[in-house]
Write a protein that holds these residues in place. Structure first.
Motif, PDB file in Angstrom:
ATOM      1  N   ASP A   1       0.268  12.158  -6.642  1.00  0.00           N
ATOM      2  CA  ASP A   1       1.619  11.639  -6.866  1.00  0.00           C
ATOM      3  C   ASP A   1       1.616  10.114  -6.816  1.00  0.00           C
ATOM      4  O   ASP A   1       2.371   9.458  -7.538  1.00  0.00           O
ATOM      5  N   SER A   2       0.769   9.562  -5.936  1.00  0.00           N
ATOM      6  CA  SER A   2       0.711   8.112  -5.794  1.00  0.00           C
ATOM      7  C   SER A   2      -0.687   7.679  -5.388  1.00  0.00           C
ATOM      8  O   SER A   2      -1.451   8.441  -4.785  1.00  0.00           O
ATOM      9  N   VAL A   3      -1.004   6.436  -5.719  1.00  0.00           N
ATOM     10  CA  VAL A   3      -2.254   5.772  -5.318  1.00  0.00           C
ATOM     11  C   VAL A   3      -1.844   4.390  -4.836  1.00  0.00           C
ATOM     12  O   VAL A   3      -1.370   3.576  -5.633  1.00  0.00           O
ATOM     13  N   LEU A   4      -1.986   4.136  -3.531  1.00  0.00           N
ATOM     14  CA  LEU A   4      -1.445   2.916  -2.942  1.00  0.00           C
ATOM     15  C   LEU A   4       0.053   2.860  -3.280  1.00  0.00           C
ATOM     16  O   LEU A   4       0.769   3.806  -3.001  1.00  0.00           O
ATOM     17  N   ASN A   5       0.506   1.777  -3.934  1.00  0.00           N
ATOM     18  CA  ASN A   5       1.923   1.688  -4.300  1.00  0.00           C
ATOM     19  C   ASN A   5       2.164   2.053  -5.767  1.00  0.00           C
ATOM     20  O   ASN A   5       3.241   1.819  -6.308  1.00  0.00           O
ATOM     21  N   PHE A   6       1.149   2.643  -6.402  1.00  0.00           N
ATOM     22  CA  PHE A   6       1.290   3.120  -7.779  1.00  0.00           C
ATOM     23  C   PHE A   6       1.765   4.575  -7.744  1.00  0.00           C
ATOM     24  O   PHE A   6       1.142   5.419  -7.102  1.00  0.00           O
ATOM     25  N   VAL A   7       2.847   4.862  -8.450  1.00  0.00           N
ATOM     26  CA  VAL A   7       3.465   6.187  -8.422  1.00  0.00           C
ATOM     27  C   VAL A   7       3.444   6.793  -9.824  1.00  0.00           C
ATOM     28  O   VAL A   7       3.685   6.097 -10.812  1.00  0.00           O
ATOM     29  N   ARG A   8       3.175   8.097  -9.891  1.00  0.00           N
ATOM     30  CA  ARG A   8       3.180   8.779 -11.181  1.00  0.00           C
ATOM     31  C   ARG A   8       4.608   8.837 -11.723  1.00  0.00           C
ATOM     32  O   ARG A   8       5.495   9.412 -11.104  1.00  0.00           O
TER      33      ARG A   8
ATOM     34  N   THR B   1       0.815  -1.214   0.000  1.00  0.00           N
ATOM     35  CA  THR B   1       0.000   0.000   0.000  1.00  0.00           C
ATOM     36  C   THR B   1       0.850   1.265   0.000  1.00  0.00           C
ATOM     37  O   THR B   1       0.302   2.367  -0.077  1.00  0.00           O
ATOM     38  N   GLU B   2       2.158   1.113   0.084  1.00  0.00           N
ATOM     39  CA  GLU B   2       3.060   2.265   0.093  1.00  0.00           C
ATOM     40  C   GLU B   2       3.997   2.205  -1.108  1.00  0.00           C
ATOM     41  O   GLU B   2       4.451   1.130  -1.499  1.00  0.00           O
ATOM     42  N   PRO B   3       4.305   3.361  -1.717  1.00  0.00           N
ATOM     43  CA  PRO B   3       5.201   3.393  -2.882  1.00  0.00           C
ATOM     44  C   PRO B   3       6.604   2.923  -2.535  1.00  0.00           C
ATOM     45  O   PRO B   3       7.089   3.140  -1.422  1.00  0.00           O
ATOM     46  N   SER B   4       7.254   2.296  -3.498  1.00  0.00           N
ATOM     47  CA  SER B   4       8.651   1.883  -3.320  1.00  0.00           C
ATOM     48  C   SER B   4       9.570   2.683  -4.242  1.00  0.00           C
ATOM     49  O   SER B   4      10.785   2.505  -4.207  1.00  0.00           O
ATOM     50  N   ILE B   5       8.963   3.559  -5.076  1.00  0.00           N
ATOM     51  CA  ILE B   5       9.745   4.409  -5.976  1.00  0.00           C
ATOM     52  C   ILE B   5       9.262   5.850  -5.839  1.00  0.00           C
ATOM     53  O   ILE B   5       8.183   6.108  -5.293  1.00  0.00           O
ATOM     54  N   GLU B   6      10.056   6.788  -6.346  1.00  0.00           N
ATOM     55  CA  GLU B   6       9.722   8.206  -6.242  1.00  0.00           C
ATOM     56  C   GLU B   6       8.862   8.654  -7.422  1.00  0.00           C
ATOM     57  O   GLU B   6       9.037   8.186  -8.547  1.00  0.00           O
TER      58      GLU B   6
END
Length: 201
Positions: free
Chosen positions: A78-85, A56-61
Motif C-alpha cells: 500500500d505504501s513505501v516510506l511516504n509513497f502511497v499507491r 517516512t510516513e504517508p500523508s495520504i490514503e
C-alpha cells in the motif's frame, strides 16, 4: 637584584599570557570564521541528515485494490516510506514478452513531481523473467547510479540496476528481478532511489 629578577619574571609571565591569548584567538578565528572547520559538517554526516530528514510516513490514503485483484497485485505494498499507491491498472507494456500478468501502478507522496510509476509483471519461470530483465537493462542508456544482487533471506534471487535518464539527469529508472517477477520504477532520481531502496519485493 631580587627586584630585577622579580620584574623579569613578571614580564615573562605577561608575555606568555599574551601569546596564549593570541593563540586562542587565532584558533577560534580558524574554527568559526576562516576556514571555519568547526562549522563544516562532514559530507557523510550531511547526506545522512538529508536522508533522515525525508518523510517516512504517508500523508495520504492508499487507493483500494479491486475486489478481483490477483495474488501478484495484492503483493504490491500500500505504501513505501511516504509513497502511497494511488493507482493500479492492468497493462500490456511488456506484452511482447508474454508475461502471465502485468500491472502499472502509481505511487505518490501527494506532492507534485514526486510520483513513481511502477510496472510489474510475472512469468511462469525465472528464465523468461531473466530475459526480460536483461532486455530492459540493455535498453537503459543513462549513467549507472547503482546495481547489484537482489537477495531474499540471504539467497540471491535476481539483480537490480538503477540509471539516470540520458535525456534528463533529474530523472531515473530502476529495473530489478526477483525470481519470476520483474519490476521497473521511473520518476525523479531522488524518489526512485528512495522508493527502490525500501521496496519490500
Amino acid at each position: 637584584m631580587p627586584n630585577n629578577a622579580h620584574s623579569s619574571s613578571h614580564r615573562k609571565l605577561i608575555v606568555v599570557i599574551i601569546v596564549a591569548a593570541v593563540v586562542l584567538v587565532l584558533a577560534l578565528l580558524s574554527a568559526f570564521v576562516w576556514p571555519g572547520w568547526a562549522l563544516v559538517k562532514p559530507q557523510s554526516q550531511q547526506s545522512q541528515q538529508q536522508q533522515t530528514s525525508q518523510p517516512t510516513e504517508p500523508s495520504i490514503e492508499a487507493t483500494a485494490l479491486p475486489s478481483d485483484a490477483t495474488q501478484l497485485l495484492k503483493a504490491m505494498p500500500d505504501s513505501v516510506l511516504n509513497f502511497v499507491r494511488t493507482k493500479a491498472d492492468a497493462s500490456n507494456t511488456w506484452k511482447e514478452a508474454s508475461p502471465l500478468e502485468e500491472y502499472t501502478l502509481t505511487y505518490s507522496t501527494g506532492e507534485t513531481g514526486e510520483d513513481v510509476t511502477l510496472v510489474v509483471a510475472q512469468w511462469s519461470d525465472a528464465d523468461d523473467a531473466t530475459s526480460q530483465y536483461k532486455a530492459l537493462s540493455k535498453a537503459m542508456s543513462g549513467k549507472e547510479l547503482s546495481s547489484g544482487a537482489v537477495k531474499v533471506k540471504g539467497e540471491e534471487t535476481g539483480q537490480y540496476l538503477i540509471k539516470s535518464d540520458d535525456k534528463d539527469d533529474d530523472n531515473a529508472t530502476a529495473v530489478w528481478r526477483n525470481d519470476t517477477v520483474v519490476f521497473q520504477a521511473s520518476g525523479s532520481q531522488t524518489c526512485v532511489q528512495r522508493f527502490v531502496e525500501k521496496f519490500p519485493l
